[in-house]
Design an enzyme around this catalytic site. Structure first.
Site, mmCIF file in Angstrom:
data_model
loop_
_atom_site.group_PDB
_atom_site.id
_atom_site.type_symbol
_atom_site.label_atom_id
_atom_site.label_comp_id
_atom_site.label_asym_id
_atom_site.label_seq_id
_atom_site.Cartn_x
_atom_site.Cartn_y
_atom_site.Cartn_z
ATOM 1 N N THR A 97 0.878 -1.102 0.449
ATOM 2 C CA THR A 97 0.045 0.245 -0.318
ATOM 3 C C THR A 97 1.541 1.139 -0.031
ATOM 4 O OG1 THR A 97 -2.265 -0.997 0.909
ATOM 5 C CG2 THR A 97 -1.885 1.431 1.101
ATOM 6 N N PHE A 112 1.076 5.378 0.813
ATOM 7 C CA PHE A 112 0.477 6.108 1.495
ATOM 8 C C PHE A 112 1.235 7.388 1.400
ATOM 9 C CE2 PHE A 112 0.065 2.934 4.277
ATOM 10 C CZ PHE A 112 -1.057 2.718 4.474
#
Ligand code: PEP
Ligand code: MN
Length: 640
Positions: A539, A541
Site C-alpha cells: 500500500t 500512503f
C-alpha cells in the site's frame, strides 16, 4: 484595457509599458496570475489599442467592455483569493464569519468567540459603530468596542471585522481591524470608498439595499481604483415589496456576480431575512448557490441582545448550521475553511470563568501525525516508517477527519492510503484531495502488507472457530480459509479493530488478521505470519500537510489533478502537453466528480524534472488550452 505581457518581458520593458500608459492618463495595476502577468489599465481616455500592442514585451491587448474594469472577470479569469492572516476567502473554499450584531461587552464577545470558534467560524464580527435606523437605538460602544473586538480576536486566534461608518474613522479602524466592512447604507459613500480603498486592507463590501448588481460592482471598482485588491462582496438582501422578511435575500445575485467578477462573494442571511428561523435555510441555499462564505449574526444570549436579537442565532443553532455546511461541502467540491495553527481553547469553563490563559491554549501539534483507523493499523506503520518512532501517530475516525485535523492544524501531517497494489486506488482520498485546496501531498511511504493471524494466549490454529478482519483482509487471505475449512471468516470494520476485539473477549477460539504491529499494541500472539495469498501486496500512503508546508525530502514526483474540456481529443491534448514537456507519467486515473454526474477528473503522477519551471510551464499550458489543473504537491517516491 487588459495588457497581457509576454513571458520573457524584461523589467525595463515592463517599466516602459507602465510609463507609456501612465503618460496617457491611465491608472495601471499589475496582476500576476498563475499563467501570465497582466497590466490592467483603467482610464477615461480612449486610445487606439494597437499603439499598446506594438510595445516590446506586450503579447496582446484586450479591451474591457464593462463599466467596472478592475473588478471584472474579463480582466482576471481566476478567482481572487483574499487572505486574512492564515484564512483564505475565495477559490473553492467556504469561509464562515460570525459574531454578534454589536459588541456589547467583553464577556459577550468572549462567549460568542468561544462558541463560534468551536463550531468552525473563522472570522469574528461585531459592530462598534452601529448605523441604526433610529437615533434612539443603541449606537455601539465606539472605540471601546473595537478594542474589545481586537482583544477577543487575539485571545481566540480569530481575525476580526467591523463596520466603518465614516471617513473620520479610517485611522482608528485600520489600527484595530483585520477586515473593514462597508455597510449597506454606505455602499455608495464614494469618499469613504476612496479612503478605505487607499488602505489596501481587506474589505467586505455589502450590497446597498437598493443597489443593482452593476452599482455594487462599481462600488467595488471605487475601492480597487484607489488601491485595494482584497475585496469581498457581501449580498445581504435588498428592498422589495415583500414585508414578511426584513429584506429579500437575492440568492440569484451569487451566480450572476461570480460570472461577472473574480471577487469572492459571501452572503449575510441574518440581515437578509431578519428572522432567526430563516437564517440557516438561506445560509445553506447561499452555499449551494456558490457563495464563497457567509456572515452570520450569532449571540450567546440573543434575547438580551442590544441590537438585532431576533435575527441572531443561538450558539447551538450555529453549530448545527456549521455541521450542515460541512455535510454539503463535498458535493460542491469545496473545503470548509478552518483556522490554521494550534490554538485550542481548552474548556468552556475557562471562558465562562473569564480566564483563558495562554498556557491552557496552544497545545503543541509538532511531532504528531493523524491516520485513519485504530492503533496498530497499517496506516500507523506507515507513519512510523516515514517519520520514525519519535512521532506520535494520532488515530482518527475517517479519512475526512485526517484531512480536517491537518487543515485545523491539530496535527502538522496526516498519512492516508492512496493505492493498494492489489485493490487499486483509494478513491475517497482522491476525492478529499480535490475537495481540500489547502491540503497538499508532501511525502510518500510504501508499506508491504503482511497479514498475520493472531489470537490470545493459549490459542492454536487448530482450535480456532472464527477469524475477524476487514473484508479486504479476509479476501486477501482466502487461500488460508480454503486450507482451514473449519475456520469461519468474520468481517470486521477495521483490521486493527479486529485484533482489539479478540483481545477484549479473550476467547482462544477467536482469531484476527492484521499487521503484526496490531498484535504488539493489543498484546495478542502471532500464530502465523504472512498468510496473504499474494505476497506482493503493498500500500502506498500519501503524507499530507497544509498547503504552505514544503516537501519533506527532495521531491522527485509531482501529483496533479485535472479536468478537461468536453471536446474530442481534450484528454489527448493534456497528455500531449505532458509529453511535449518531457514529463514522464507514472500513473493516470480517472474518477467521477462528486456531485457532477458524468463529469470526470484525472489524477496523474509525473516524474518531477530537475527544473521545476518545466512543470509550472506545462500546468500553465494545460490551463490555457485544455482544461483546469490543480497541483497536488511534490514528494519523494522510492522508485515504483
Ligand atoms: C451589520 O452587518 O451589522 C450591518 C449593519 O449590516 P448591513 O450594513 O448589511 O445592514
Ligand atoms: Mn445587525
Amino acid at each position: 484595457m487588459i495588457i497581457v505581457l509576454k513571458h520573457d518581458i524584461t523589467p525595463s520593458q515592463k517599466k516602459e509599458t507602465r510609463c507609456f500608459l501612465e503618460r496617457h492618463g491611465y491608472k495601471v495595476r499589475e496582476i500576476i496570475g498563475e499563467q501570465e502577468t497582466i497590466l490592467g489599465a483603467v482610464g477615461l481616455i480612449q486610445m487606439d489599442i494597437r499603439e499598446v500592442e506594438i510595445l516590446p514585451g506586450v503579447d496582446r491587448v484586450i479591451p474591457i467592455s464593462k463599466p467596472y474594469k478592475l473588478a471584472s472577470r474579463e480582466l482576471k479569469g481566476e478567482d481572487t483569493i483574499v487572505k486574512i492572516g492564515g484564512i483564505k476567502i475565495g477559490g473553492g473554499r467556504i469561509a464562515v464569519i460570525a459574531g454578534p450584531c454589536a459588541v456589547e461587552s467583553r464577556e459577550q464577545m468572549r462567549e460568542a468567540a468561544f462558541a463560534i470558534r468551536e463550531s468552525g467560524g473563522v472570522l469574528l464580527r461585531g459592530g462598534a459603530f452601529k448605523p441604526r435606523t433610529s437615533p434612539y437605538a443603541f449606537q455601539g460602544l465606539g472605540e471601546e468596542g473595537l478594542k474589545i473586538l481586537r482583544e477577543t480576536g487575539d485571545e481566540f486566534g480569530m481575525p476580526v471585522v467591523s463596520e466603518i461608518v465614516g471617513t473620520e474613522f479610517v485611522d482608528l479602524c485600520r489600527d484595530y481591524l483585520d477586515v473593514l466592512q462597508i455597510g449597506t447604507r454606505n455602499m455608495q459613500n464614494y469618499e469613504l470608498l476612496k479612503k478605505v480603498g487607499a488602505l489596501n486592507k481587506p474589505v467586505i463590501l455589502k450590497r446597498g439595499l437598493s443597489a443593482t448588481i452593476e452599482e455594487w460592482l462599481m462600488a467595488a471598482e471605487y475601492l480597487m481604483a484607489h488601491g485595494s485588491d482584497n475585496i469581498i462582496l457581501c449580498e445581504r438582501g435588498i428592498r422589495t415589496f415583500e414585508t414578511y422578511t426584513r429584506n429579500t435575500l437575492d440568492i440569484s445575485a451569487i451566480p450572476v456576480v461570480k460570472k461577472l467578477s473574480h471577487l469572492p462573494v459571501i452572503v449575510d442571511p441574518s440581515h437578509g431575512t431578519g428572522l432567526r428561523g430563516k437564517v440557516s435555510p438561506m445560509a445553506l441555499a447561499a452555499v449551494a448557490a456558490g457563495a464563497d462564505g457567509l456572515m452570520v449574526e450569532v449571540h450567546p444570549h440573543p434575547d438580551q441582545a442590544l441590537s438585532d436579537g431576533p435575527q441572531s442565532l443561538y450558539p447551538d443553532q450555529f453549530e448545527k448550521l456549521m455541521r450542515d455546511i460541512e455535510a454539503i461541502a463535498p458535493v460542491l467540491e469545496k473545503e470548509l475553511q478552518r483556522i490554521p495553527g494550534n490554538i485550542t481553547v481548552s474548556s468552556r469553563e475557562s471562558v465562562e470563568e473569564g480566564h483563558g490563559s495562554e498556557k491552557e491554549r496552544g497545545k503543541t501539534a509538532a511531532g504528531r501525525v493523524a491516520f485513519q483507523g485504530m492503533r496498530g493499523a497499517y496506516s500507523e506503520t506507515a507513519v512510523h516508517r516515514f517519520f520514525g518512532e519519535d512521532y506520535e501517530a494520532v488515530p482518527s475516525n475517517s479519512f475526512g477527519d485526517v484531512f480536517k485535523q491537518v487543515l485545523i492544524g491539530g496535527v502538522p501531517y496526516g498519512a492516508v492510503p492512496i493505492e493498494n497494489s492489489l485493490a487499486g486506488t483509494v478513491h475517497e482520498v482522491l476525492d478529499l484531495l480535490l475537495q481540500y485546496p489547502d491540503i497538499i501531498v508532501v511525502g510518500e511511504q510504501k508499506v508491504r502488507i503482511i497479514h498475520s493471524l493472531m489470537a490470545v494466549e493459549g490459542a492454536s490454529i487448530e482450535g480456532l472457530k472464527k477469524v475477524y478482519s476487514h473484508p479486504q483482509g479476509l479476501a486477501q487471505c482466502s487461500r488460508f480459509f480454503e486450507e482451514h475449512p473449519f475456520i469461519e471468516p468474520q468481517p470486521y470494520f477495521d483490521t486493527a479493530g479486529a485484533v482489539a476485539h479478540i483481545a477484549e473477549i479473550q476467547d482462544p477460539s477467536l482469531g484476527a488478521i492484521a499487521g503484526r504491529e496490531a498484535g504488539d499494541v493489543y498484546h495478542v500472539h502471532v500464530l502465523q505470519e504472512g498468510i496473504e495469498n499474494n505476497p506482493r501486496n503493498y500500500t502506498r500512503f500519501f503524507i499530507i500537510a497544509r498547503v504552505e508546508t514544503p516537501p519533506i525530502h527532495t521531491p522527485n514526483r509531482a501529483a496533479l489533478m485535472f479536468t478537461t474540456l468536453d471536446k474530442p481529443g481534450a484528454l489527448f491534448k493534456v497528455l500531449q502537453v505532458l509529453a511535449d514537456n518531457g514529463l514522464n507519467m507514472k500513473k493516470l486515473e480517472s474518477r467521477p466528480i462528486q456531485g457532477k454526474p458524468w463529469n470526470y477528473m484525472f489524477f496523474v503522477a509525473v516524474e518531477l524534472p530537475e527544473k521545476h519551471e518545466i512543470l509550472d510551464a506545462a500546468i500553465g499550458e494545460i490551463k490555457s488550452t485544455a482544461g483546469d489543473v490543480r497541483p497536488l504537491g511534490l514528494y519523494y517516491s522510492h522508485g515504483d
